[in-house]
Design a protein around this motif. Structure first.
Motif, PDB file in Angstrom:
ATOM      1  N   GLN A  92       0.786  -1.262  -0.107  1.00 52.90           N
ATOM      2  CA  GLN A  92       0.011  -0.052   0.108  1.00 52.90           C
ATOM      3  C   GLN A  92       0.873   1.246   0.150  1.00 52.90           C
ATOM      4  O   GLN A  92       0.359   2.396  -0.249  1.00 52.90           O
ATOM      5  CB  GLN A  92      -0.829   0.015   1.336  1.00 52.90           C
TER       6      GLN A  92
ATOM      7  N   ARG B 117      -2.072   3.859  -0.265  1.00 55.41           N
ATOM      8  CA  ARG B 117      -3.076   3.779  -1.368  1.00 55.41           C
ATOM      9  C   ARG B 117      -4.285   2.865  -0.890  1.00 55.41           C
ATOM     10  O   ARG B 117      -4.108   2.033   0.036  1.00 55.41           O
ATOM     11  CB  ARG B 117      -2.245   3.359  -2.645  1.00 55.41           C
ATOM     12  N   PRO B 118      -5.351   3.036  -1.715  1.00 57.21           N
ATOM     13  CA  PRO B 118      -6.626   2.371  -1.203  1.00 57.21           C
ATOM     14  C   PRO B 118      -6.435   0.712  -1.878  1.00 57.21           C
ATOM     15  O   PRO B 118      -5.586   0.742  -2.531  1.00 57.21           O
ATOM     16  CB  PRO B 118      -7.671   3.133  -1.941  1.00 57.21           C
TER      17      PRO B 118
ATOM     18  N   ASP C 214      -9.423   2.550   2.506  1.00 51.59           N
ATOM     19  CA  ASP C 214      -8.526   3.081   2.451  1.00 51.59           C
ATOM     20  C   ASP C 214      -8.002   3.436   3.625  1.00 51.59           C
ATOM     21  O   ASP C 214      -8.536   3.953   4.760  1.00 51.59           O
ATOM     22  CB  ASP C 214      -8.728   4.387   1.973  1.00 51.59           C
TER      23      ASP C 214
ATOM     24  N   ASP D 129      -8.917   7.456  -3.680  1.00 55.37           N
ATOM     25  CA  ASP D 129      -9.069   7.805  -2.247  1.00 55.37           C
ATOM     26  C   ASP D 129      -9.065   9.621  -2.395  1.00 55.37           C
ATOM     27  O   ASP D 129      -8.795  10.033  -3.375  1.00 55.37           O
ATOM     28  CB  ASP D 129      -8.247   7.293  -1.153  1.00 55.37           C
TER      29      ASP D 129
END
Length: 296
Positions: A99, A154-155, A219, A274
């Motif tokens: 992520q 990041r989502p 997220d 997001d």
């Protein structure tokens, strides 16, 4: 920096520097912050919401033959700055390395704000790259100032199949799909949606609409701000001249695939974004397997 912490490297491609210059680099010291030569990235606002300081800030200075620092020095061609980040030292809670999205910023003394280092170059020369296995972020830079590493998470996109559908792992096409057709299915999972026939008449039941959901997307440091669905027929139904795949709500958290899909394989993709413009996407194949006709 200590072993295991983030470190930086610089590459000067041919033609980047015109007149001979001396360049010196070093991490930001408390003395530079106290004197006003640099700002403290731990206390200045991050470049955008949800960004966190990546525990690495440095200067790269150009000096002339007389030892005078050339403020705001601009390169004739971009140089490449690479950050080898210690991602394990920066994660917290349930955050994962997958992520992690790094960005290198520069301190703009005029606006008193952090801006993306990639924006120091004209549009046609902008470039950056994340090498996740190497934990390296590289960016083209065209002028100098104080640099700092920031990051966001990041989502994570989630794609839930319709109720009752069977899910087959990527590349593991069931035996009912011929070899030629299964070649399309190596890069994403297959969702098998059986089509039903009326027991009395053998006619296909009207079930050519399938609900797909991305409502479980999340997220870790903000919220999912938008959804974008796309769908296309990857493998037409055998014997069909054309197939269609339509979406009822392409910008909602859930959508329904409709159209001439019986016997076809549709590729569906969900892209989530997001509130800090981070993105993730996920694809799957949906196989509308037409049941055989009943013959007595």
């Amino acid at each position: 920096k200590d072993p295991g912490a983030t470190v930086g490297a610089v590459e000067f491609p041919p033609g980047a520097v015109g007149q001979p210059k001396t360049f010196t680099a070093g991490t930001i010291s408390q003395a530079e912050i106290d004197s006003g030569e640099a700002v403290d990235p731990k206390v200045t606002p991050p470049p955008a919401q949800n960004f966190k300081f990546g525990d690495y800030s440095f200067t790269l200075k150009a000096t002339d033959d007389g030892g005078q620092v050339q403020e705001g020095f601009e390169f004739e061609e971009p140089i490449i700055l690479s950050m080898f980040y210690a991602v394990e030292d920066l994660l917290s809670g349930t955050e994962t390395a997958d992520q992690f999205v790094p960005t290198l910023t520069i301190w703009d003394k005029h606006t008193q704000d952090w801006i993306s280092a990639v924006d120091t170059c004209p549009p046609e020369k902008r470039w950056d790259e994340i090498d996740r296995p190497a934990h390296r972020y590289s960016v083209a830079v065209c002028h100098l100032t104080q640099f700092s590493l920031f990051f966001q998470m990041r989502p994570i996109a989630d794609l839930a199949p319709p109720f009752g559908a069977a899910v087959v792992a990527a590349g593991a096409a069931p035996g009912m799909i011929t070899y030629a057709r299964s070649l399309w299915l190596a890069d994403a999972e297959l969702i098998h949606v059986p089509m039903l026939r009326d027991a009395a008449t053998g006619a296909l039941l009207p079930s050519d609409a399938v609900r797909m959901s991305a409502e479980a997307s999340e997220d870790p440091d903000g919220f999912v701000a938008s959804y974008q669905w796309t769908a296309s027929v990857a493998v037409p139904a055998e014997g069909a001249l054309a197939n269609l795949a339509a979406l009822s709500a392409p910008t909602s958290s859930a959508t329904t695939i409709t159209g001439s899909t019986r016997g076809s394989i549709v590729r569906v993709n969900i892209k989530v974004r997001d509130n800090s413009d981070g993105t993730d996407q996920l694809s799957a194949y949906v196989w509308f397997n037409e049941a055989p006709a009943i013959s007595v």
